[in-house]
Design a protein around this motif. Structure first.
Motif, PDB file in Angstrom:
ATOM      1  N   LYS A  44      44.328  27.758  10.987  1.00 50.95           N
ATOM      2  CA  LYS A  44      43.031  27.255  10.527  1.00 50.95           C
ATOM      3  C   LYS A  44      42.139  28.429  10.112  1.00 50.95           C
ATOM      4  N   GLU A  45      41.149  28.103   9.304  1.00 49.73           N
ATOM      5  CA  GLU A  45      40.189  29.125   8.887  1.00 49.73           C
ATOM      6  C   GLU A  45      39.542  29.748  10.115  1.00 49.73           C
ATOM      7  N   GLY A  46      39.468  31.077  10.112  1.00 45.71           N
ATOM      8  CA  GLY A  46      38.866  31.784  11.239  1.00 45.71           C
ATOM      9  C   GLY A  46      39.859  32.247  12.272  1.00 45.71           C
ATOM     10  N   ASP A  47      41.106  31.725  12.221  1.00 47.13           N
ATOM     11  CA  ASP A  47      42.140  32.183  13.149  1.00 47.13           C
ATOM     12  C   ASP A  47      42.572  33.603  12.793  1.00 47.13           C
ATOM     13  N   PHE A  48      43.000  34.334  13.803  1.00 48.86           N
ATOM     14  CA  PHE A  48      43.564  35.666  13.580  1.00 48.86           C
ATOM     15  C   PHE A  48      45.055  35.507  13.313  1.00 48.86           C
ATOM     16  N   ILE A  49      45.560  36.195  12.275  1.00 51.02           N
ATOM     17  CA  ILE A  49      46.972  36.085  11.939  1.00 51.02           C
ATOM     18  C   ILE A  49      47.575  37.450  11.650  1.00 51.02           C
ATOM     19  N   SER A  50      48.858  37.551  11.954  1.00 53.86           N
ATOM     20  CA  SER A  50      49.658  38.721  11.600  1.00 53.86           C
ATOM     21  C   SER A  50      50.722  38.237  10.627  1.00 53.86           C
ATOM     22  N   LEU A  51      50.750  38.824   9.409  1.00 56.24           N
ATOM     23  CA  LEU A  51      51.643  38.365   8.344  1.00 56.24           C
ATOM     24  C   LEU A  51      52.544  39.486   7.851  1.00 56.24           C
ATOM     25  N   ASN A  52      53.801  39.179   7.651  1.00 58.74           N
ATOM     26  CA  ASN A  52      54.686  40.047   6.888  1.00 58.74           C
ATOM     27  C   ASN A  52      54.942  39.378   5.549  1.00 58.74           C
ATOM     28  N   THR A 126      56.312  35.597  -0.557  1.00 58.53           N
ATOM     29  CA  THR A 126      57.222  35.235   0.522  1.00 58.53           C
ATOM     30  C   THR A 126      56.573  35.726   1.808  1.00 58.53           C
ATOM     31  N   ILE A 127      56.306  34.813   2.713  1.00 61.10           N
ATOM     32  CA  ILE A 127      55.466  35.113   3.879  1.00 61.10           C
ATOM     33  C   ILE A 127      56.151  34.718   5.175  1.00 61.10           C
ATOM     34  N   LYS A 128      55.968  35.541   6.201  1.00 66.07           N
ATOM     35  CA  LYS A 128      56.387  35.208   7.561  1.00 66.07           C
ATOM     36  C   LYS A 128      55.166  35.371   8.466  1.00 66.07           C
ATOM     37  N   VAL A 129      54.777  34.295   9.152  1.00 61.83           N
ATOM     38  CA  VAL A 129      53.648  34.351  10.074  1.00 61.83           C
ATOM     39  C   VAL A 129      54.165  34.833  11.428  1.00 61.83           C
ATOM     40  N   GLU A 130      53.829  36.059  11.772  1.00 64.90           N
ATOM     41  CA  GLU A 130      54.359  36.663  12.994  1.00 64.90           C
ATOM     42  C   GLU A 130      53.574  36.242  14.237  1.00 64.90           C
ATOM     43  N   LYS A 131      52.254  36.140  14.101  1.00 66.56           N
ATOM     44  CA  LYS A 131      51.411  35.846  15.264  1.00 66.56           C
ATOM     45  C   LYS A 131      50.161  35.111  14.826  1.00 66.56           C
ATOM     46  N   ALA A 149      43.216  43.046  22.493  1.00 72.13           N
ATOM     47  CA  ALA A 149      44.331  43.206  23.431  1.00 72.13           C
ATOM     48  C   ALA A 149      45.667  43.156  22.690  1.00 72.13           C
ATOM     49  N   TYR A 150      45.787  42.214  21.745  1.00 71.39           N
ATOM     50  CA  TYR A 150      47.024  42.098  20.956  1.00 71.39           C
ATOM     51  C   TYR A 150      47.235  43.357  20.110  1.00 71.39           C
ATOM     52  N   MET A 151      46.170  43.819  19.454  1.00 72.89           N
ATOM     53  CA  MET A 151      46.297  44.967  18.577  1.00 72.89           C
ATOM     54  C   MET A 151      46.603  46.235  19.357  1.00 72.89           C
ATOM     55  N   LYS A 152      46.114  46.349  20.570  1.00 77.30           N
ATOM     56  CA  LYS A 152      46.419  47.512  21.397  1.00 77.30           C
ATOM     57  C   LYS A 152      47.903  47.564  21.724  1.00 77.30           C
ATOM     58  N   VAL A 153      48.464  46.406  22.050  1.00 79.14           N
ATOM     59  CA  VAL A 153      49.902  46.351  22.333  1.00 79.14           C
ATOM     60  C   VAL A 153      50.696  46.778  21.101  1.00 79.14           C
ATOM     61  N   GLN A 154      50.300  46.274  19.927  1.00 75.57           N
ATOM     62  CA  GLN A 154      50.994  46.626  18.692  1.00 75.57           C
ATOM     63  C   GLN A 154      50.841  48.115  18.377  1.00 75.57           C
ATOM     64  N   THR A 155      49.649  48.656  18.636  1.00 74.05           N
ATOM     65  CA  THR A 155      49.408  50.072  18.405  1.00 74.05           C
ATOM     66  C   THR A 155      50.274  50.930  19.307  1.00 74.05           C
ATOM     67  N   ASP A 156      50.375  50.558  20.584  1.00 75.94           N
ATOM     68  CA  ASP A 156      51.216  51.308  21.523  1.00 75.94           C
ATOM     69  C   ASP A 156      52.680  51.287  21.088  1.00 75.94           C
TER      70      ASP A 156
END
Length: 331
Positions: A44-52, A126-131, A149-156
């Motif tokens: 939905k609009e406003g949701d945070f998403i991670s896309l490849n 071509t899209i993959k919704v990761e998170k 918190a999610y981005m910190k894990v990804q950064t680490d």
């Protein structure tokens, strides 16, 4: 920043075969083919998403790939700008879903807006919704905390993977070279002669910049640009002039150029702490090591007889006052 990242998608293209077999129709000429449907709640609009994603031209030339860059796009899903644009397409998906989404170029650009230089009828992704982190009824504070918190894990994860990726690149390409105390890896592919540039000199350089995947994202070598299909007739393909050792370029370049003799060709493998670090820069994601093939064409030494000009920002208060008196006396 997040909005800019996703807005960039509207300028990338992924070509498919001309037929639309297997695609379903959406509003505004949108065509989509969902490859994997995990059955979750749609974004939905406003949701945070991670896309490849992978982006290509109609001629099947890759314009963008988050897989090549080594990092997905992290953003908030924005409201569709026009009917049938990429934002509307992403709203058809949920976490774990993947799809090919085609949008008509002419329908998503409003009258008076310049059409991007993309050949063909469609922009296709071509899209993959990761998170997905749904905003739901969470307060902004709680929502932002979950994102951080999610981005910190990804950064680490990226920080830990970087030295492994560099070693793999060097091993896979069987490169023999030297690693400096700072972590810069370099190999001389063609020795030069004479002096090496020192701090204050100007180096004239040809270069080709790549990710560890081998994807070239920038070059000032005309033949390479043409072969890589990134040639820009508006660009001047000639050696650039770089002031050495004065922090005018990334640290890896400042150090690397002073290791070369005039006429040398070399390859630098530069870790992110000597490049664009944990912030990244434009198309370069955070914690991204880079590869540069460089040629040191010439070295320009400063003229010892040239009049030294003190930059205004470095003048003392007394100097500024004296300068003001002199200017007033001339009036």
């Amino acid at each position: 920043m997040m909005k800019k990242n996703l807005m960039f998608l509207a300028f990338a293209a992924l070509g498919l075969a001309s037929c639309n077999g297997g695609f379903k129709k959406g509003n505004g000429g949108l065509l989509y083919d969902i490859h994997a449907d995990k059955g979750g709640a749609k974004v939905k609009e406003g949701d945070f998403i991670s896309l490849n994603l992978i982006a290509k031209t109609d001629g099947d030339s890759v314009l963008m790939s988050t897989y090549e860059q080594g990092r997905p796009i992290l953003t908030l899903l924005q409201k569709p700008q026009t009917t049938g644009d990429i934002f509307a397409g992403v709203k058809l998906l949920a976490e774990g879903d993947s799809a090919t989404i085609k949008t008509e170029i002419d329908s998503i650009y409003k009258k008076g807006t310049r059409r991007p230089p993309i050949k063909g009828k469609y922009i296709v992704y071509t899209i993959k919704v990761e998170k997905v982190i749904p905003k739901g009824t969470m307060t902004d504070t709680a929502f932002n905390s979950r994102i951080q918190a999610y981005m910190k894990v990804q950064t680490d994860i990226m920080k830990k993977q970087e030295p492994v990726k560099i070693k793999k690149y060097i091993d896979d390409n069987k490169i023999v070279g030297t690693t400096t105390a700072s972590g810069l890896f370099y190999t001389i592919t063609k020795p030069g002669v004479g002096d090496k540039p020192a701090v204050g000199d100007t180096a004239e350089v040809f270069y080709t910049a790549k990710y560890l995947t081998g994807k070239i994202f920038e070059t000032n070598v005309k033949d390479i640009a043409q072969k890589n299909k990134t040639f820009n007739p508006m660009q001047q393909y000639k050696a650039i002039r770089i002031p050495v050792g004065v922090k005018g370029v990334i640290p890896g370049w400042d150090e690397g150029l002073m290791l070369l003799n005039k006429g040398s060709k070399a390859t630098f493998v530069i870790p992110s702490n000597l490049a664009y670090g944990e912030q990244g820069y434009q198309i370069i994601p955070p914690f991204t090591p880079l590869v540069f093939d460089v040629e040191l064409v010439s070295i320009i030494h400063p003229d010892p007889n040239a009049k030294k000009i003190v930059p205004p920002a470095q003048m003392t208060l007394q100097q500024l006052q004296e300068q003001a008196k002199q200017q007033q006396a001339k009036k």
